[in-house]
Design an enzyme around this catalytic site. Structure first.
Site, PDB file in Angstrom:
ATOM      1  N   PHE A   1       5.387 -22.054  26.593  1.00  0.00           N
ATOM      2  CA  PHE A   1       6.790 -22.226  26.998  1.00  0.00           C
ATOM      3  C   PHE A   1       6.937 -22.157  28.527  1.00  0.00           C
ATOM      4  O   PHE A   1       7.349 -23.140  29.167  1.00  0.00           O
ATOM      5  CB  PHE A   1       7.613 -21.148  26.276  1.00  0.00           C
ATOM      6  CG  PHE A   1       8.922 -20.827  26.902  1.00  0.00           C
ATOM      7  CD1 PHE A   1       9.871 -21.822  27.124  1.00  0.00           C
ATOM      8  CD2 PHE A   1       9.220 -19.517  27.270  1.00  0.00           C
ATOM      9  CE1 PHE A   1      11.096 -21.505  27.709  1.00  0.00           C
ATOM     10  CE2 PHE A   1      10.427 -19.203  27.839  1.00  0.00           C
ATOM     11  CZ  PHE A   1      11.371 -20.195  28.071  1.00  0.00           C
TER      12      PHE A   1
ATOM     13  N   ASP B   1      -5.456 -24.170  27.669  1.00  0.00           N
ATOM     14  CA  ASP B   1      -4.662 -23.565  26.593  1.00  0.00           C
ATOM     15  C   ASP B   1      -5.446 -23.708  25.287  1.00  0.00           C
ATOM     16  O   ASP B   1      -6.045 -24.759  25.044  1.00  0.00           O
ATOM     17  CB  ASP B   1      -3.307 -24.275  26.475  1.00  0.00           C
ATOM     18  CG  ASP B   1      -2.261 -23.432  25.788  1.00  0.00           C
ATOM     19  OD1 ASP B   1      -1.228 -23.157  26.417  1.00  0.00           O
ATOM     20  OD2 ASP B   1      -2.475 -23.042  24.615  1.00  0.00           O
TER      21      ASP B   1
ATOM     22  N   GLY C   1       1.029 -22.225  22.034  1.00  0.00           N
ATOM     23  CA  GLY C   1       1.474 -23.391  22.801  1.00  0.00           C
ATOM     24  C   GLY C   1       1.232 -24.667  22.003  1.00  0.00           C
ATOM     25  O   GLY C   1       0.503 -24.653  21.007  1.00  0.00           O
TER      26      GLY C   1
ATOM     27  N   THR D   1      -7.545 -10.942  23.249  1.00  0.00           N
ATOM     28  CA  THR D   1      -7.136 -12.053  24.118  1.00  0.00           C
ATOM     29  C   THR D   1      -6.466 -11.520  25.379  1.00  0.00           C
ATOM     30  O   THR D   1      -6.748 -11.966  26.493  1.00  0.00           O
ATOM     31  CB  THR D   1      -6.136 -12.966  23.372  1.00  0.00           C
ATOM     32  OG1 THR D   1      -6.759 -13.429  22.182  1.00  0.00           O
ATOM     33  CG2 THR D   1      -5.692 -14.134  24.227  1.00  0.00           C
TER      34      THR D   1
ATOM     35  N   TYR E   1       0.460  -4.564  22.857  1.00  0.00           N
ATOM     36  CA  TYR E   1       0.740  -5.637  23.823  1.00  0.00           C
ATOM     37  C   TYR E   1       1.010  -5.026  25.201  1.00  0.00           C
ATOM     38  O   TYR E   1       0.438  -5.443  26.215  1.00  0.00           O
ATOM     39  CB  TYR E   1       1.944  -6.448  23.340  1.00  0.00           C
ATOM     40  CG  TYR E   1       2.370  -7.561  24.260  1.00  0.00           C
ATOM     41  CD1 TYR E   1       1.576  -8.686  24.443  1.00  0.00           C
ATOM     42  CD2 TYR E   1       3.592  -7.495  24.938  1.00  0.00           C
ATOM     43  CE1 TYR E   1       1.982  -9.712  25.280  1.00  0.00           C
ATOM     44  CE2 TYR E   1       4.000  -8.516  25.777  1.00  0.00           C
ATOM     45  CZ  TYR E   1       3.194  -9.625  25.950  1.00  0.00           C
ATOM     46  OH  TYR E   1       3.601 -10.646  26.777  1.00  0.00           O
TER      47      TYR E   1
END
Ligand code: UDP
Length: 320
Positions: free
Chosen positions: A11, A31, A36, A95, A149
């Site tokens: 985004f 990406d 995405g 990640t 996160y």
């Protein structure tokens, strides 16, 4: 300039890609298309200054293949969205931790400046009225998966800071506060596109908890130029910047505003957190940025209101 944007099909990354190409720069977008999509890049795929590489930021060979001739890096790629973090917690943690480390290593090897996208989530449950960059973090139990996160992003910041201090790497850290706008999907949890989609379909608007929790939403078109300005400003290196709006709304008010902006017949359905997210979730009751530092550094002053944001998301979802 040639920029590498990790998460370039996401985004924010896709808006940043367009912004840079429009100004005559070249962009390499890396990406893995996990959240995405190539649809986000439909307008730039044929642009001569643009190259797309499908790969993960945790794959140092893929990263290295993107670095040739790059002048600066925006590291935006991450596992994002509360649903993603709760559904794929371990993978997301990997990640978000290893991706940043891999990108910092690559930037160091090539001696190029790098902007690392952190998050306002790192403040956790600190409800201060105007969170400054040095505000304390108030984080829940490490066994509440939601916080993984924030923990990963906080460590990313520490990595970036130490690469700057110990290796002289040119780094800028940003903490966006609820960036919203066209192309953001509600699939991974983000509230504004979810409410707009529900309203347009005439479905109940799902307000989680009592709806009294507040957020400040900032239009992606206000955020993107700030990212570019900060990475272009060598006096911003080694610093961290909040980027957000200070227009506050409760989530219950947001639901009402979306209903009125769309003229929808939707009702509001209060959903207990447990039902919405299962175990492992805790909410933040309030999250308001103090962006004085970004104002003083680059003149950051978001101009789009929440009504502008809702209108833009509605137009996007209606395909207009
Ligand atoms: N939320 C909601 N309904 C939804 C999705 C989210 O009420 O369908 C709430 C969520 O619990 C939180 C707020 O909206 O209080 C913002 O959620 P989001 O995931 O967009 O952002 P974050 O919590 O990361 O700020």
């Amino acid at each position: 300039m040639r920029y590498l944007i990790t998460g370039g099909a996401g985004f924010i990354g896709s808006h940043l890609t367009e912004h840079l190409l429009e100004r005559g720069h070249e962009v390499v977008a890396l990406d893995n298309l996990s959240t995405g999509t190539l649809d986000n890049l439909a307008g730039v795929r044929e642009h001569p200054g643009f190259r797309f590489v499908r790969g993960s930021v945790t794959d140092s060979a893929a990263v290295e293949a993107c670095m040739a001739g790059v002048d600066a890096v925006f590291h935006l790629a991450a596992a994002v969205g509360v649903f993603t973090i709760l559904d794929k917690t371990l993978e997301s943690l990997r990640t978000n931790l290893h991706g940043a480390e891999t990108m910092l290593d690559a930037a160091l090897r090539h001696d190029v400046p790098i902007l690392v996208a952190s998050t306002s989530e790192i403040y956790g449950k600190n409800t201060a009225d105007g969170l400054t960059e040095d505000a304390d973090r108030i984080i829940g139990s490490p066994l509440k998966n939601r916080w993984s996160y924030a923990e990963a992003k906080a460590l990313d910041e520490t990595f970036a800071y130490l690469y700057a201090v110990e290796h002289g790497l040119r780094t800028v850290i940003v903490r966006p506060f609820n960036t919203v706008g066209p192309r953001q999907t509600g699939r991974y949890g983000m509230v504004v596109p979810r409410f707009v989609k529900q309203a347009l379909a005439g479905e109940p608007i799902t307000v989680f908890g009592d709806g009294q929790q507040t957020r400040c939403f900032c239009h992606v078109h206000d955020v993107v130029p700030a990212l570019v300005a900060l990475l272009s400003d060598e006096t911003a290196y080694s610093k961290v910047f909040n980027l957000g709006s200070t227009e506050q709304t409760t989530i219950a008010q947001l639901a009402e505003r979306v209903i009125s902006a769309t003229g929808s017949s939707s009702t509001i359905a209060k959903v207990p957190y447990e039902e919405a997210y299962g175990d492992g979730y805790e909410d933040m009751q309030r999250r308001i940025p103090d962006c004085t530092r970004a104002l003083e550094q680059i003149g950051f002053a978001p101009s789009r209101t929440l009504d502008d944001i809702i209108a833009a998301v509605v137009a996007d979802q209606q395909g207009s």
